[in-house]
Scaffold this active site. Sequence first.
Site, PDB file in Angstrom:
ATOM      1  CE1 TYR A 166     -13.534 -48.324  38.820  1.00  0.00           C
ATOM      2  CE2 TYR A 166     -14.897 -50.263  38.431  1.00  0.00           C
ATOM      3  CZ  TYR A 166     -14.377 -49.325  39.291  1.00  0.00           C
ATOM      4  OH  TYR A 166     -14.685 -49.366  40.633  1.00  0.00           O
ATOM      5  CG  ASP A 175     -10.776 -56.542  34.237  1.00  0.00           C
ATOM      6  OD1 ASP A 175     -11.629 -57.424  34.433  1.00  0.00           O
ATOM      7  OD2 ASP A 175     -10.824 -55.413  34.772  1.00  0.00           O
ATOM      8  CE  LYS A 224     -19.029 -56.520  36.233  1.00  0.00           C
ATOM      9  NZ  LYS A 224     -19.851 -55.802  37.184  1.00  0.00           N
TER      10      LYS A 224
END
Length: 426
Positions: free
Chosen positions: A142, A237, A265
Amino acid sequence: MKTSETLFAQAKKLIPGGVNSPVRSGSSVGVTPRFISHASGSMIYDADGRDYIDYVLSWGPMILGHAHPAVVEAIRAAAGKGTSYGAPTELETRMAAMICEAFPSVEMVRFVSSGTEATMSALRLARGYTGRDKIVKFTGCYHGHGDSLLVKAGSGLVTLGIPGSPGIPRALAELTISLPYNDQEAVRGTLDRWGDEISCLIVEPVAGNMGVVPPEPGFLQFLRKITREKGIVLIFDEVITGFRFTYGGCQNLFGIEPDLTCLGKIIGGGLPVGAFGGRREIMECLAPLGPVYQAGTLSGNPLAMSAGIATLEILKGSADQYKKIDADTASFCGALRGRLAEAGIAGRINRAGSMFTLFFTDREVIDYETAILSNTAAYAGFYREMLALGIYLAPSQFEAAFVSFAHTSEDLGKTLEACDKALKRL
């Protein structure tokens, strides 16, 4: 006092599903989501006055634990000067220098406001740089909810049983090729056939959105080699893995330099943030230097930059602490494997550093196809039991659990005791 039940009922009247991110709804595990009032260290507290040992950690960012004093003070000091300017600040340059120092592959970086924005922008940049339209991703990985990336994605889509998403034009979906994670032959066959039409290959170096699935030995090295041969931009990613295992990226541990890296994050210290960066030659294609347009009103927000700088300054000197949470997580997972065996329950635990997933399956989990064989009903039962015992896990079989610097041996011991009780009740 308002409870989670009443707050959820109110929210559902005004917010689709009552939540602002689907997996938070708790529908797949049969619970009303806990509405959180505050958090501190390894603990999170709900509107009903209950406390939990937290292994969600805002889905990964809170590696220092919640409300770390240095981060809170940095945010407070920045807010006192103004919350947003829409103009450059020295903070952005300081943060960029820290990231470029920590990631040898990153020569220039641009800040955005979320991980989704980072991956969307990196894809556009790769297409603009190469003049090619197709992208390659991996099933179950994802990369945010950008249109090109929701094809066979993981996380909430798997949790909710949504195969993709309405609203994505067929023509755009047809430009996305989704391959099995950890399958070198599938990658080789696809790149041999379509290589001159593929702009980029994007991958989570350690998958975290179909549950934790580490790369098999040689897989990432193979991706670097073949993308370089085909002139394809390799994008890591590292929104989840950036600064999670070490000061820097997962790529540093594997000794691989991708062309572009996406971050988020942890680099925001818990505030909304994202970034993408990489080789200077590619990054200089971005406006205002080049023709690839990308912009954002709150990009480089001074509060997010301040929280991120404070977080990274602590992490930079925390090599021993990184080793400790790695060892603590390994020990915890080993003990949990023993509990599963004693209870006679089929389960597999995948771990990478301080993140792990307990899959309720008797198969090794190496990709999306093996992950979805997991018994989601068993996970839902386990989740409910653990929640009742004061352990806050992700409300989905297909997510990672995270350990922070704030988690103590006592926290982990209490969690194992809760696991004993929960497994016996399944």
